[in-house]
Design an enzyme around this catalytic site. Structure first.
Site, PDB file in Angstrom:
ATOM      1  N   ASP A 271       9.377  -4.180  -1.170  1.00 10.63           N
ATOM      2  CA  ASP A 271      10.104  -4.687  -0.282  1.00 10.63           C
ATOM      3  C   ASP A 271       9.713  -4.001   1.263  1.00 10.63           C
ATOM      4  O   ASP A 271       9.716  -2.706   1.286  1.00 10.63           O
ATOM      5  CB  ASP A 271      11.631  -4.512  -0.514  1.00 10.63           C
ATOM      6  CG  ASP A 271      12.280  -5.329  -0.001  1.00 10.63           C
ATOM      7  OD1 ASP A 271      11.851  -6.518   0.897  1.00 10.63           O
ATOM      8  OD2 ASP A 271      13.656  -5.272   0.309  1.00 10.63           O
ATOM      9  N   ASP A 272      10.351  -4.486   2.138  1.00 11.48           N
ATOM     10  CA  ASP A 272      10.062  -3.780   3.650  1.00 11.48           C
ATOM     11  C   ASP A 272       8.851  -3.546   4.006  1.00 11.48           C
ATOM     12  O   ASP A 272       8.391  -2.453   4.837  1.00 11.48           O
ATOM     13  CB  ASP A 272      11.231  -2.746   3.883  1.00 11.48           C
ATOM     14  CG  ASP A 272      12.839  -3.184   3.829  1.00 11.48           C
ATOM     15  OD1 ASP A 272      12.787  -4.541   3.938  1.00 11.48           O
ATOM     16  OD2 ASP A 272      13.439  -2.391   3.320  1.00 11.48           O
TER      17      ASP A 272
END
Length: 130
Positions: A13-14
């Protein structure tokens, strides 16, 4: 009777948040701990992340973001209650405060903004040819 085969998908994620996070996610992918990534196209290291995904053949998807950083779509770069005076999303706490103060407009333009931003983010991602 054979047991059903289970598959675990782990998303990094991110991706694109910063170079250090990008490298950590790539390292995890190469070690087999991450299956794919979600790219923050409006983050400071998004271009580097897209290049890393291409180089390492990492499956990539869009991380739609309506809370942090600058918007990608033209509609939100103009005047919108979702954006602060500096042209950035309010941030998580800023949105809560704006809601409490009734500073967010719920007209059609604001309600369509998340979809516009998703489309703009998808367009940015496809131009990277990941």
């Amino acid at each position: 009777m054979p047991q059903p085969r289970l598959m675990l998908v782990v998303t990094g994620d991110d991706f694109g948040y910063c170079p250090r996070r990008n490298q950590g996610i790539v390292d995890c992918f190469l070690a087999g701990g991450v299956s794919n990534v979600s790219l923050l196209v409006n983050a400071s290291a998004a271009k580097q992340a897209a290049d890393l995904a291409k180089r390492h053949r990492i499956p990539i998807g869009l991380h739609a973001n309506l809370s942090e950083g600058a918007p990608v779509g033209q509609n939100l770069q103009q005047v919108s209650t979702l954006i602060n005076s500096r042209g950035f999303f309010h941030g998580k706490m800023g949105f809560r405060q704006a809601l409490e103060r009734s500073q967010l407009s719920m007209d059609q333009r604001v309600l369509s903004s998340p979809n516009d931003e998703r489309i703009a983010g998808s367009s940015w991602l496809s131009r990277q040819e990941c």
